[in-house]
Design a protein around this motif. Sequence first.
Motif, PDB file in Angstrom:
ATOM      1  N   THR A 127       0.817  -1.363  -0.043  1.00  0.00           N
ATOM      2  CA  THR A 127      -0.017  -0.053  -0.103  1.00  0.00           C
ATOM      3  C   THR A 127       0.848   1.276  -0.150  1.00  0.00           C
ATOM      4  N   VAL A 128       0.255   2.285  -0.212  1.00  0.00           N
ATOM      5  CA  VAL A 128       1.045   3.495  -0.369  1.00  0.00           C
ATOM      6  C   VAL A 128       1.416   3.805   1.147  1.00  0.00           C
ATOM      7  N   THR A 129       2.726   4.134   1.378  1.00  0.00           N
ATOM      8  CA  THR A 129       3.136   4.116   2.909  1.00  0.00           C
ATOM      9  C   THR A 129       4.124   5.388   2.891  1.00  0.00           C
ATOM     10  N   PRO A 130       3.648   6.446   3.892  1.00  0.00           N
ATOM     11  CA  PRO A 130       4.389   7.654   3.872  1.00  0.00           C
ATOM     12  C   PRO A 130       5.885   7.284   4.709  1.00  0.00           C
ATOM     13  N   LEU A 131       6.674   8.334   4.472  1.00  0.00           N
ATOM     14  CA  LEU A 131       7.830   8.305   4.924  1.00  0.00           C
ATOM     15  C   LEU A 131       8.015   9.266   6.127  1.00  0.00           C
ATOM     16  N   ARG A 132       8.693   8.850   7.141  1.00  0.00           N
ATOM     17  CA  ARG A 132       8.785   9.857   8.235  1.00  0.00           C
ATOM     18  C   ARG A 132      10.331  10.271   8.290  1.00  0.00           C
ATOM     19  N   LYS A 133      10.473  11.162   8.702  1.00  0.00           N
ATOM     20  CA  LYS A 133      12.060  11.902   9.094  1.00  0.00           C
ATOM     21  C   LYS A 133      12.272  11.313  10.311  1.00  0.00           C
ATOM     22  N   TYR A 134      11.350  11.296  11.316  1.00  0.00           N
ATOM     23  CA  TYR A 134      11.547  10.806  12.539  1.00  0.00           C
ATOM     24  C   TYR A 134      10.602   9.774  13.002  1.00  0.00           C
ATOM     25  N   PRO A 135      11.198   8.243  13.241  1.00  0.00           N
ATOM     26  CA  PRO A 135      10.478   7.221  13.535  1.00  0.00           C
ATOM     27  C   PRO A 135       9.616   7.390  14.755  1.00  0.00           C
ATOM     28  N   ASN A 136       9.516   8.289  15.528  1.00  0.00           N
ATOM     29  CA  ASN A 136       9.091   8.556  16.870  1.00  0.00           C
ATOM     30  C   ASN A 136       7.729   9.462  16.935  1.00  0.00           C
ATOM     31  N   VAL A 137       7.638  10.108  15.795  1.00  0.00           N
ATOM     32  CA  VAL A 137       6.631  11.350  15.649  1.00  0.00           C
ATOM     33  C   VAL A 137       5.960  11.017  14.227  1.00  0.00           C
ATOM     34  N   TYR A 138       4.684  11.332  14.059  1.00  0.00           N
ATOM     35  CA  TYR A 138       4.192  11.539  12.749  1.00  0.00           C
ATOM     36  C   TYR A 138       3.383  12.764  12.639  1.00  0.00           C
TER      37      TYR A 138
END
Length: 276
Positions: A250-261
């Motif tokens: 599925t479309v998966t957003p990329l995060r710069k910080y794994p502990n926040v979104y």
Amino acid sequence: MKKKLILLFAAVLFCLQLKVAEAIPEPSKLSTVITLLEETPIYTAPDETIEPIGALAPQNLQVIGAEGNWLTFQKDTDKKWFKVQTWMGADQWIHLELRRMGFIQKTDMGIWLSKETRLNDSPFSDSATELALSPQTVRIVARYQNKFQSSYLAETWAGEKWLIDAENHSFPVTIVNEQIALSTTTSKFDLPVPYDGDNGVLQPQIVTSFEKYNDWYHVRTASGEETWINKKFSEPENIHRTDESVEFHTVTPLRKYPNVYENQYGRYCSSNGESL
């Protein structure tokens, strides 16, 4: 004859009392406490053509009513009549600008100013001086609040001065003196909020925090640089690098910080959903 004159005088006096009663409309209900900032004339009726019976010194004052159209105005300097309770009774009136319907509350707190802030001699913008504070932390000793604005009374090098609408660019801080070990790369911010983005990173090192705002720390590095950090905006510890392939269905957003979104409203949240 004498009896007729007495009756006539009583009738005239009664009519005068009726006219006075008709001249003073029933005030709108209002119950609040205000702080008078300067000497204020006081009247027996909402009418400046009559002589004031005295003046009230700066003080906290109980307001018990207002003229009927007091909520109709064009600007905050419009003057309205307010019925007040004083040591002389409850039938006294003052004529005040709407912006002066505020209250001063004593406080003792520190705020960090994120930009240059003009100093004022009163809680109102028409009292601005030629002086200004650069971004810094100042001690606040009082706050003036009315329906139009909020102003802080700050201790400055020029004495106690007012900061108007500083809430728009200030943050309440707690003074600390704490050593923080950054074990991984940590983003640095110009403000203790994430919405304007970071301003580079700090490499692993020990920094000194001198004030705190929620989970944000204002720190000083060994080189003298001052910046804001939040350890949620850093690389997690114990990262194990791998060259494994991962398949996404599925479309998966990329995060710069794994502990926040970033939620649907554009606000950063921690993994448990709390806003940062």
